[in-house]
Design an enzyme around this catalytic site. Structure first.
Site, PDB file in Angstrom:
ATOM      1  N   CYS A  48      33.256  47.949  47.898  1.00 43.09           N
ATOM      2  CA  CYS A  48      33.641  46.477  47.802  1.00 43.09           C
ATOM      3  C   CYS A  48      34.859  46.237  47.647  1.00 43.09           C
ATOM      4  CB  CYS A  48      32.651  45.744  46.686  1.00 43.09           C
ATOM      5  SG  CYS A  48      32.948  44.111  46.449  1.00 43.09           S
ATOM      6  N   CYS A  50      36.278  42.942  47.178  1.00 41.20           N
ATOM      7  CA  CYS A  50      36.392  42.082  46.320  1.00 41.20           C
ATOM      8  C   CYS A  50      36.938  42.708  44.955  1.00 41.20           C
ATOM      9  CB  CYS A  50      34.981  41.447  46.003  1.00 41.20           C
ATOM     10  SG  CYS A  50      34.439  40.818  47.435  1.00 41.20           S
TER      11      CYS A  50
END
Lengths: 142, 92
Positions: A48, A50
Site C-alpha cells: 500500500c 498510502c
C-alpha cells in the site's frame, strides 16, 4: 490475491538492502523470534502506497540515525501470508495492520507502530517517531 | 514506491474516525469520501456506552492500538456524518 512479484520485489529490497532478513515461512519467523536476547525490529511490509511508501524510507532514515536493534527482520503482508500470520502471533494484542513495526527487547514487545501512525506522515516523521523508540529501548546502557 | 489511487480523495487509504450524528462512531480505512457517502474498509463500529465505554474512550483506545474489524466494508451516508478525523491525529 498476492501482487505480482515483479511489483513487490523492489519493495522487499528496500528493506533487505539495509540489512533486514526476509522471513518467508512460519518456521523462519519462529526461528527469528527464538533468539530473545538483545533487541529486534520486525517490520510488516506492505504494498500500500498510502502508508508503506513512507514506512520503508522512514525505517531507513531511523536506522541511519540509530541506535540500531541487534536484529532486523521483515514479513510481507498479502504476499507471505503464513509468515505474516505467524509474526502477528507475537504481537497479538494489536489488531492486524500493515505496514506496522514491532520492537522487541529480550523477547518482549516494547514498542509497536500500527499503520495509522504511519499513513499520511512523511518519511522523516515516521523516522523521528521510530528513533525515539530506538533511543529508549536500543541504546546501550551508560 | 507503492500503489496510489488519488482519484478517491485525499483520505483514501487513511484510517479515519467517522463520528455520526447520534451515538455511533466508526473507525476504518477510508476507501472513498464524497458528497454522498463515506466508504470504509476493515471498519469497527461502536455505540456510545456499549460495553461500558463512551465514544471518546473507544476512539482513544483505537488511537493507541488500532481496531479489530467488524465490517469488511461499510457505507455511511454523508448526511449522517458529523465529522471525519484521521485516527493518527488523535492524541493518545
Amino acid at each position: 490475491m498476492p501482487y505480482d512479484n515483479l511489483l513487490v520485489q523492489p519493495m522487499r529490497e528496500e528493506l533487505t538492502a539495509i540489512g533486514f532478513k526476509e522471513l518467508l515461512t512460519p518456521t523462519d519467523v519462529d526461528e527469528f523470534m527464538a533468539e530473545e536476547s538483545g533487541t529486534s525490529l520486525l517490520v510488516v511490509n506492505s504494498v500500500c502506497g498510502c502508508a508503506a511508501g513512507m514506512a520503508r524510507p522512514g525505517v531507513r532514515l531511523a536506522l541511519q540515525q540509530g541506535p540500531t536493534p541487534h536484529r532486523l527482520a521483515t514479513v510481507f503482508a498479502g504476499q507471505d501470508v503464513e509468515a505474516v500470520a505467524q509474526a502477528r502471533g507475537y504481537f497479538s494484542d494489536y489488531p492486524p495492520s500493515s505496514p506496522s513495526m514491532a520492537l522487541f527487547r529480550d523477547g518482549e514487545l516494547v514498542h509497536f507502530v500500527p499503520r495509522h501512525r504511519i499513513e499520511g506522515r512523511t518519511a522523516v516523521e515516521v523516522a523521528n517517531d521510530l528513533v525515539k523508540a530506538l533511543q529508549e529501548h536500543c541504546a546501550p546502557a551508560t | 514506491m507503492g500503489t496510489f489511487h488519488q482519484d478517491k480523495g485525499e483520505l483514501h487509504g487513511i484510517t479515519v474516525v467517522v463520528d455520526m450524528e447520534g451515538d455511533r462512531v466508526y473507525v476504518g480505512r477510508c476507501w472513498e469520501m464524497n458528497d454522498r457517502e463515506v466508504v470504509l474498509l476493515d471498519a469497527d463500529e461502536h455505540a456510545d456506552g456499549e460495553d461500558g465505554r463512551s465514544k471518546e474512550e473507544f476512539i482513544r483506545r483505537a488511537a493507541e492500538v488500532g481496531v479489530w474489524k467488524k465490517h469488511d466494508r461499510v457505507v455511511l451516508p454523508a448526511a449522517d456524518v458529523a465529522s471525519v478525523t484521521r485516527l493518527g491525529d488523535v492524541e493518545v
